[in-house]
Enzyme design. Structure first.
Site, mmCIF file in Angstrom:
data_model
loop_
_atom_site.group_PDB
_atom_site.id
_atom_site.type_symbol
_atom_site.label_atom_id
_atom_site.label_comp_id
_atom_site.label_asym_id
_atom_site.label_seq_id
_atom_site.Cartn_x
_atom_site.Cartn_y
_atom_site.Cartn_z
ATOM 1 C CE1 TYR A 32 -4.337 0.683 -0.445
ATOM 2 C CE2 TYR A 32 -3.806 2.546 0.963
ATOM 3 C CZ TYR A 32 -4.649 1.911 0.087
ATOM 4 O OH TYR A 32 -5.824 2.522 -0.282
ATOM 5 C CG HIS A 34 2.829 6.067 1.858
ATOM 6 N ND1 HIS A 34 4.075 6.483 2.261
ATOM 7 C CD2 HIS A 34 2.386 5.223 2.821
ATOM 8 C CE1 HIS A 34 4.356 5.953 3.434
ATOM 9 N NE2 HIS A 34 3.355 5.157 3.794
ATOM 10 N N GLY A 36 6.311 8.049 1.129
ATOM 11 C CA GLY A 36 7.332 7.657 2.109
ATOM 12 C C GLY A 36 8.126 6.466 1.591
ATOM 13 C CG HIS A 37 6.174 2.687 1.271
ATOM 14 N ND1 HIS A 37 4.843 3.000 1.383
ATOM 15 C CD2 HIS A 37 6.461 1.884 2.323
ATOM 16 C CE1 HIS A 37 4.335 2.404 2.451
ATOM 17 N NE2 HIS A 37 5.287 1.731 3.048
ATOM 18 C CD GLN A 61 5.787 -6.425 10.596
ATOM 19 O OE1 GLN A 61 6.664 -7.019 9.989
ATOM 20 N NE2 GLN A 61 5.677 -5.108 10.519
ATOM 21 C CE LYS A 149 4.623 7.021 10.463
ATOM 22 N NZ LYS A 149 4.174 5.719 10.039
ATOM 23 C CG ASP A 150 7.993 2.485 10.929
ATOM 24 O OD1 ASP A 150 7.025 2.094 11.588
ATOM 25 O OD2 ASP A 150 7.886 2.941 9.768
#
Ligand code: AMP
Length: 282
Positions: A32, A34, A36-37, A61, A149-150
């Site tokens: 999915y 966006h 960011g990816h 996870q 982000k993570d």
């Protein structure tokens, strides 16, 4: 650009590239995709001859009450985005391809996973470390790309690679945001109109905290209290955590006397969102 579903096909393709002396970058994702990816794919495309994007909603996870079933999926959209950003191969396996019957080996970590998201999501990082280790073994990339982000995930992966002597360079990429500040996330699609507006408290709190650091505030509780007060003023928001931790150990610190990560997790309605800043980046 090719989409493959089996480990054998990935290995065959990477072997062919290696025979030609080409370098390989890996961008692990849950799909999915966006912008960011896309920024990770761009970075890999810049640094490597070939880029593999894994597109796999990893059941391991997710906790039993989390959003595994409802997690958004759209491989056609993902394929178009990967192609547009110079990716060469999407690995989109079924869970049974990654976890055959009788699967019973795990990669787990202490200390770094005991704070922040590790506290709220007890099985999460075991699932992340296991699947990322598998992807590293399948693709054998020169470099792998992860978003800030993570932030805890990035720290955990760096630590795992160091602890287990994996010969892979880990590249951390900046957070990509919507024009109003909200960090891009596949989970933003869960938000209704009112929640989408309310979700702005996350980035606002992050910018508020970062500004205090920029202005020289060293007392973590002063920074965190101001951020919590801002979030709590939004009725649709419920704080999971707002914390300042040591970048290397992910343990809480009272004072900014070393490089730190300020990380937050907030429920907006039923949707749990995260955001953060590194003090070194402000
Ligand atoms: P996910 O598909 O959510 O598991 O994310 C896959 C990778 O994309 C992870 O390394 C994330 O940190 C990264 N990522 C997700 N959202 C963003 C964003 N807004 N900015 C930068 N990287 C991101």
């Amino acid at each position: 650009m090719k989409i493959v579903k089996t480990i054998a096909e990935v290995r065959a393709q990477v072997k062919e590239w290696r025979a030609q002396g080409l370098t390989v970058g890996l961008v692990p994702t849950m799909g999915y995709l966006h912008e960011g990816h896309a920024s990770l794919i761009d970075a890999s495309h810049r640094d490597n001859d070939r880029t593999v994007v894994s597109d796999f909603v990893n059941p391991m996870q997710f906790g039993p009450t989390e959003d595994l079933e409802s997690y958004p999926r759209d491989i056609d959209h993902d394929a178009a985005l990967v192609e547009a950003h110079g990716g060469d191969l999407i690995f989109n396996p079924e869970p049974s391809e990654m976890y055959h019957e009788g699967f019973s080996s795990f990669v787990d970590m202490t200390v770094l996973t005991q704070e922040l998201c590790g506290l709220s999501r007890p099985v999460h990082f075991r699932g992340v470390c296991t699947v990322v280790s598998k992807l590293f073994n399948i693709v054998k990339p020169d470099r792998a790309y992860f978003g800030k982000k993570d932030a805890q995930q990035l720290a955990v992966i760096r630590h795992m690679v160091d602890d287990l002597n994996m010969d892979i360079e880990i590249i951390g990429c900046p957070i990509v945001r919507e024009s109003d500040g909200l960090a891009k996330s596949s989970r933003n699609t869960y938000l209704n109109e009112a929640e989408r507006k309310a979700a702005l408290v996350l980035s606002q709190a992050v910018f508020l905290g970062a500004n205090m650091v920029r202005n020289g505030e060293k007392d973590c509780s002063v920074i965190l209290d101001a951020m919590k007060a801002h979030i709590s003023a939004e009725p649709l928001a419920k704080i999971d955590y707002v914390k300042m931790v040591d970048c290397a150990t992910m343990q809480q610190i009272p004072e900014l006397d070393r490089p730190a990560l300020c990380a937050i997790a907030v429920y907006i309605g039923k949707t749990r969102l995260i955001d953060n800043f590194f003090t070194e980046d402000v």
